[in-house]
Design a protein around this motif. Sequence first.
Motif: not given
Length: 223
Positions: A187, A129-131, A211, A180, A215
């Motif tokens: 979001r 996951h990008e975070i 991040r 999240t 997001w």
Amino acid sequence: MTTRRALIVRGGWDGHVPVEATDVVIPFLGSQGFEIEISDTLDAYLDAERLRHTDLIVQCWSIGTVTDAQVAGLATAVRAGTGLAGWHGGIIGAFHHNTYQRLTGGQFVWHPDGFVDHTLTVAPRRTQHEIVTGIDSVELHTEKYWVISDALNDVLATVTFDHEEDGEWHESITMPAVWTRHWGAGRVFVSTVGHRVDDLLVPEIRTITERGLMWAARSHGDD
């Protein structure tokens, strides 16, 4: 390219140093091209026009009282696409209001006395996951939150409460620590780490937090 707008809503209990804590992330948001506003009143959530043009709300407001109208304004904005992000008690120890708690997807209930050594572990299925990508675990010495959370949260990292012979749990339990969620078109990002400024300056926590803000923020694509 459209300039994105971030609203910092900070106040409540001074023990979570809302001004100093949010000051940590303001330079980052500025470097990402956000126009930043700061509010020291929850009445910011009553200004529907202002919120309609806000792409990210960063809230750091602990142990406060919120009105039905203020919560409704916040929830409506997030449902329409405004991002909401925060950490620690500033987001999940903020208000005892069920609409607000459904919005954040969790509520702080308890932590062991004082600061304790513990490990924040990225969930194995979410390592890309990008975070949290590039982060496997973080060693911490701070408050460890026991929370109630929504099963629909996307849990990115956890902490563990170990079983002790004279303890309250008959076996170890794993507790969400970073997650999240979606609320309508908006979001929501939550991290339980951040009791003090030093926590937010731990390199991995700073990365996760920054991040997470990005997001959660509404994206305007390439317009």
